[in-house]
Design an enzyme around this catalytic site. Structure first.
Site, PDB file in Angstrom:
ATOM      1  N   HIS A   1       0.861  -1.343  -0.185  1.00  0.00           N
ATOM      2  CA  HIS A   1       0.062  -0.036   0.072  1.00  0.00           C
ATOM      3  C   HIS A   1       0.863   1.413   0.095  1.00  0.00           C
ATOM      4  O   HIS A   1       0.171   2.468   0.164  1.00  0.00           O
ATOM      5  CB  HIS A   1      -0.833   0.154   1.128  1.00  0.00           C
ATOM      6  CG  HIS A   1      -1.883  -1.120   1.114  1.00  0.00           C
ATOM      7  ND1 HIS A   1      -3.214  -0.744   0.634  1.00  0.00           N
ATOM      8  CD2 HIS A   1      -2.091  -2.216   1.685  1.00  0.00           C
ATOM      9  CE1 HIS A   1      -3.973  -1.957   0.644  1.00  0.00           C
ATOM     10  NE2 HIS A   1      -3.262  -2.994   1.574  1.00  0.00           N
TER      11      HIS A   1
ATOM     12  N   LYS B   1      -7.867  14.034   4.338  1.00  0.00           N
ATOM     13  CA  LYS B   1      -7.034  12.790   4.270  1.00  0.00           C
ATOM     14  C   LYS B   1      -5.864  12.972   5.444  1.00  0.00           C
ATOM     15  O   LYS B   1      -5.986  14.262   5.911  1.00  0.00           O
ATOM     16  CB  LYS B   1      -6.211  12.756   2.925  1.00  0.00           C
ATOM     17  CG  LYS B   1      -5.730  13.961   2.322  1.00  0.00           C
ATOM     18  CD  LYS B   1      -5.188  13.722   0.988  1.00  0.00           C
ATOM     19  CE  LYS B   1      -6.275  13.731  -0.045  1.00  0.00           C
ATOM     20  NZ  LYS B   1      -6.625  12.738  -0.845  1.00  0.00           N
ATOM     21  N   ARG B   2      -5.216  12.110   5.964  1.00  0.00           N
ATOM     22  CA  ARG B   2      -4.149  12.379   6.717  1.00  0.00           C
ATOM     23  C   ARG B   2      -3.071  13.368   6.311  1.00  0.00           C
ATOM     24  O   ARG B   2      -2.947  13.593   5.048  1.00  0.00           O
ATOM     25  CB  ARG B   2      -3.321  11.014   6.825  1.00  0.00           C
ATOM     26  CG  ARG B   2      -3.910   9.904   7.545  1.00  0.00           C
ATOM     27  CD  ARG B   2      -4.338  10.253   9.089  1.00  0.00           C
ATOM     28  NE  ARG B   2      -3.201  10.224   9.961  1.00  0.00           N
ATOM     29  CZ  ARG B   2      -2.900   9.358  10.834  1.00  0.00           C
ATOM     30  NH1 ARG B   2      -3.557   8.671  11.261  1.00  0.00           N
ATOM     31  NH2 ARG B   2      -1.921   9.588  11.719  1.00  0.00           N
TER      32      ARG B   2
ATOM     33  N   LYS C   1       1.124  14.310   0.586  1.00  0.00           N
ATOM     34  CA  LYS C   1      -0.080  14.817  -0.139  1.00  0.00           C
ATOM     35  C   LYS C   1      -0.311  16.253  -0.241  1.00  0.00           C
ATOM     36  O   LYS C   1      -1.386  16.520  -0.924  1.00  0.00           O
ATOM     37  CB  LYS C   1      -1.309  14.085   1.036  1.00  0.00           C
ATOM     38  CG  LYS C   1      -1.210  12.731   1.369  1.00  0.00           C
ATOM     39  CD  LYS C   1      -2.281  12.529   2.225  1.00  0.00           C
ATOM     40  CE  LYS C   1      -2.242  10.932   2.618  1.00  0.00           C
ATOM     41  NZ  LYS C   1      -2.859   9.973   1.732  1.00  0.00           N
TER      42      LYS C   1
ATOM     43  N   THR D   1      -8.437   6.572  -2.136  1.00  0.00           N
ATOM     44  CA  THR D   1      -9.791   6.174  -2.214  1.00  0.00           C
ATOM     45  C   THR D   1     -10.796   7.210  -2.122  1.00  0.00           C
ATOM     46  O   THR D   1     -11.973   7.129  -2.560  1.00  0.00           O
ATOM     47  CB  THR D   1      -9.932   5.000  -1.118  1.00  0.00           C
ATOM     48  OG1 THR D   1      -9.499   5.485   0.069  1.00  0.00           O
ATOM     49  CG2 THR D   1      -9.438   3.755  -1.776  1.00  0.00           C
TER      50      THR D   1
ATOM     51  N   LYS E   1     -14.824   8.346  -3.985  1.00  0.00           N
ATOM     52  CA  LYS E   1     -15.975   8.561  -3.265  1.00  0.00           C
ATOM     53  C   LYS E   1     -16.375  10.137  -3.753  1.00  0.00           C
ATOM     54  O   LYS E   1     -17.600  10.257  -3.836  1.00  0.00           O
ATOM     55  CB  LYS E   1     -15.470   8.624  -1.670  1.00  0.00           C
ATOM     56  CG  LYS E   1     -15.246   7.447  -1.095  1.00  0.00           C
ATOM     57  CD  LYS E   1     -14.682   7.306   0.531  1.00  0.00           C
ATOM     58  CE  LYS E   1     -13.983   6.140   0.664  1.00  0.00           C
ATOM     59  NZ  LYS E   1     -13.064   6.278   1.800  1.00  0.00           N
TER      60      LYS E   1
END
Ligand code: 26V
Length: 823
Positions: free
Chosen positions: A366, A557-558, A563, A665, A669
């Protein structure tokens, strides 16, 4: 509203389905809590509804187990240290198809309030982020597809910390989610499992001392939770292990009246599953985490093999009856533990044991981030699991022997692929163990699987080319669309029929409707209803007044450097600067929403949270910007907050440095719910663009190839010196506007960006990010019909990102399992 299929399903539950009439609900409410009906509070009402539902599905739960057992069906076992389940009540009513019936039935209890009952359930937050939520989506899909499956995990008493924001800073609070008895779980003490470690402890002088070589026995107690598939036919099980010390625990060993020490010891054993590790990128050799991983593996394998043997199977049939999926390397000790059982307990020879092990296990990777690739000190294995270490050495010896035979003389290759890293200290490389010891290694998006093969573990991929494959992630449309977005879901059902939640490709039927003005109108109305619901909630919960007509732009998100929440906030700073300095600048009203947790020890990530909150405050303070843009950091991001926010979002931010986000992910959504995506060509976002057509997305920035090839010559200062907006944004960090009276507050950020080389290349992408945002803002303002068309096209093309599609591919290409219909 209830569709015909749901009615069928309801009938299947009928006869037992009478909540009131003293059968279920009233009984649970009064008798479980010993409280008069009209004095019960909403939490007690929640527990009574949940227990009634559990009663309702109990027979099918039993029937599911009995059928799997009787048919000796091949079974999937998903091993994961994390499950981000969220709430279970609404999900279960939705999947059983009884949502409206339950609500109606409860209306006759005058004091109940459905929304409050739902809110009385805490999130089961037994995970950190994407990996844990993926595991929960997979459980939903496996049950819906009627695949015999059990999820195994740990029953952490404290899940991921609750995030509070105090003067802009993240503060972690313990998440005591089991404070009230959990109505979903069933403890099965009779199926407890014993786990042995080769190291005991003793107390003296008030401290704990290890005594290597003296075995200690722990008990794993299973706690089962029902996983109801959509349609309610198959009810699978999520089995979480809680640690305890055995009843026969030898208090006598503590001689001389050390009763209190003995009890301390017991408490210590029971602490093993107390808390989830809250860091999703490093554990820095934490012994407790190591023991947690082994505990999951040991309990689960013992349970799996007991079930396998109870069904009368010969050892040689293991790969025909059992498929075990390792969710990342966290349970990769399963390779050595399964070998141990087959060698020492089943008494098989090495070659047969090895063949069975490899054919039974499979591994999913992952992340490519080097700091998240697990390595455990050899010494830790030596201390606690010496037999496993022996087996790992033997696996390595034979494996390296094979490699040597194929590539004689290439010692450098041997040291690269070895299961043991020698320098700077001896460590077991868990990814190498997982790849060598399983028949399948998959990544979670096409680009990620390719980079995994071509760079991260290139030598192992050359040695075992046929083991490597891709399974692009997906998400469950039941929770993320049907449950989370009732207005849009109702419109979809009206337009497409009621089969779409189980067959998400049917959303393609929307594509022609993008050109139908009347449909666009209704689509917009459904989306507006979702936005209003969110705006109402945020007003009630946080006292923040938002405008539901403003564009909602979300990055949730984290918090991680890769990111690039920093890129997002630098963009907001650039806009803030323009609003202050250019009176002709008149952007569309936008609400910039951020949410996410930072690992408690990740200082830079926590500084980014502080910065976002400081920018939010500055925008509100400043008469030049107040009311024109809004910046909001929502605390405590989790499944339930995601369910509220995602349906209300117009723009989804997927802006990682290309090559670093394995899949993502939330991108899926958002797409399902009609948000448009602004993003880099990374992870599964690339595949979203291919499906919907890039003209329906907003891509910008360097590709993964460009990131890799320009890294050596990249100079953030070049951008700072030549790009006025970049410079303005960065200079604001130390200004009185953002960090009043404290110009050094964001020095660490400035340093990372300008002096330390900007590893994640924020400045390289900031220019094209700003341009693309501007183009997107123009479309929102000038062409709302065009916007809605793109939005509909996104929903129409999102069918591929159902986790049902992903699970079907795992089932046929990795596991070799078939659905097992429950009559
Ligand atoms: C790593 C570690 C390292 C040791 C300490 C504890 C711990 C806990 C979790 C992790 C996993 C990090 C990997 C992860 O969450 N990857 C995410 O997986 C998602 C599902 O495949 C994917 O969509 C995201 O892109 C990816 O970042």
């Amino acid at each position: 509203m209830p569709d015909p299929k749901a009615k069928d399903e309801l009938e299947q539950y009928e006869g037992t389905f009478r909540f009131r009439d003293g059968d279920y609900y009233d009984r649970h409410l009064v008798f479980d809590h010993v409280v008069p009906m009209d004095e019960a509070n909403q939490r007690q009402r929640f527990e009574a509804v949940a227990r009634s539902l559990r009663d309702l599905l109990t027979q099918r739960w039993l029937l599911t187990k009995e059928t799997h057992h009787r048919l000796n069906a091949k079974q999937v076992y998903y091993l994961s240290m994390e499950y981000l389940i969220g709430r279970t009540l609404l999900n279960t009513v939705t999947n059983l198809g009884v949502r409206d019936y339950v609500r109606d039935d409860l209306r006759s209890d005058a004091r109940q309030n459905w929304a409050e009952i739902l809110d009385a359930e805490p999130d089961a937050g037994l995970g950190n982020g994407g990996l844990g939520r993926l595991a929960a989506c997979f459980l939903d899909s496996m049950a819906t597809l009627e695949i015999p499956a059990i999820g195994y995990g740990l029953r952490y008493e404290y899940g991921v910390f609750r995030q509070e924001i105090h003067v802009g800073n993240q503060v972690e609070q313990p998440d005591n989610w089991l404070l009230h008895p959990d109505p979903w779980e069933v403890s099965r003490t009779t199926e407890s499992v014993e786990v042995s470690l080769n190291c005991s402890f003793e107390f003296h002088g008030g401290a704990l001392h290890r005594i290597p070589g003296q075995p200690i026995h722990l008990l794993g107690i299973p706690y089962d939770r029902p996983v109801a598939g959509y349609g309610g036919r198959t009810i699978n099980t999520l089995r979480l292990w809680g640690a305890a010390s055995p009843d026969f625990f030898d208090f006598g060993e503590f001689s001389g009246g050390e009763f209190v020490d003995a009890v301390l010891y017991k408490v210590m054993a029971e602490s093993l599953t107390r808390v989830l590790y809250p860091d999703d990128s490093t554990t820095r050799g934490r012994t407790l985490r190591f023991l947690q991983e082994y505990f999951l593996v040991a309990c689960s394998l013992a349970d799996i093999l007991r079930r396998f043997r109870d069904r009368g199977n010969a050892w040689s049939a293991l790969p025909e009856k059992v498929a075990i999926q390792l969710n990342d390397t966290h349970p990769a000790m399963a390779v050595a533990e399964l070998m141990r059982i087959l060698l020492d307990e089943a008494r098989l020879g090495w070659d047969e044991a090895w063949d069975l092990t490899v054919r039974t296990l499979a591994y999913t990777n992952h992340t490519l981030l080097p700091e998240a690739l697990e390595k455990w000190p050899v010494e830790m294995f030596q201390t606690f699991l010496p037999r496993l270490l022996e087996i790992i050495y033997e696996i390595n010896y034979r494996f390296l022997g094979d490699v040597h035979a194929r590539y004689p003389g290439d010692n450098w290759l041997l040291s690269r692929v070895s299961l043991i890293e020698e320098l700077p200290s001896r460590q077991v490389r868990m990814a190498n163990l997982a790849i060598v010891g399983t028949h399948s290694t998959n990544g979670v998006s096409e680009i990620h699987s390719r980079l995994l093969r071509e760079s991260t573990v290139v030598d192992l991929a050359d040695l075992f080319p046929s083991r490597f494959n891709n399974k692009t992630n997906g998400v469950t449309p039941r929770r993320w669309l049907l449950l989370a977005n009732p207005d849009l879901a109702a419109l979809l059902t009206e337009a497409l029929g009621d089969a779409w939640p189980m067959d998400l490709d049917r959303l393609e039927g929307l594509a022609p409707l993008a050109d139908d003005a009347a449909f666009r109108e209704r689509f917009r109305a459904a989306r507006l209803a979702a936005k209003r619901r969110f705006v109402d909630w945020i007003g009630r919960e946080h006292g923040i007044e938002l405008d539901s007509d403003a564009l909602i732009d979300s990055q949730v998100k984290r918090i991680h450097e890769y990111k690039r929440q920093l890129l997002n906030i630098l963009r907001v700073l650039a806009i803030y600067h323009r609003l202050r300095t250019d009176s002709s600048f008149d952007p569309e009203p936008r609400t910039y929403v951020f949410a996410g947790k930072a690992a408690p020890a990740y200082h830079l990530a926590k500084t980014i949270i502080r910065l976002i909150n400081d920018v939010a405050a500055a925008v509100e303070r400043d008469p030049l910007t107040r009311g024109r843009i809004r910046v909001v950091f929502l605390p405590n991001y989790g499944v339930t907050l995601a369910e509220r926010l995602i349906p209300a979002t117009d723009i989804s931010e997927q802006i990682s440095t290309a090559g670093y986000e394995a899949s993502g992910t939330s991108n899926m959504k958002f797409m399902m719910n009609g948000a448009l995506t602004i993003g880099t060509r990374d992870g599964a976002t690339i595949e979203m663009g291919r499906r919907v057509g890039e003209e329906n997305m907003f891509f910008f920035g360097l590709t993964a190839e460009q990131v890799a090839s320009s890294r050596a010559s990249y100079s953030p200062l070049w951008h700072y010196d030549r790009e006025p907006e970049t410079r303005a944004a960065i200079d604001l960090l130390s200004s009185d506007l953002i960090s009043p009276g404290d110009p050094a507050r964001y020095e660490s950020i400035r340093h990372v960006l300008l002096e330390h080389g900007d590893y994640y290349m924020h400045l390289a992408d900031l220019g094209s990010y700003l341009e693309t945002q501007e183009r997107l803002g123009k479309l929102w303002t000038d062409d709302p019909e065009g916007w809605t068309r793109k939005s509909i096209n996104n929903v129409a093309a999102s069918g591929y990102f159902s986790s049902d599609r992903t699970i079907k591919a795992y089932a046929s290409e990795i596991w070799g399992v078939e659905p097992c219909p429950i009559r």
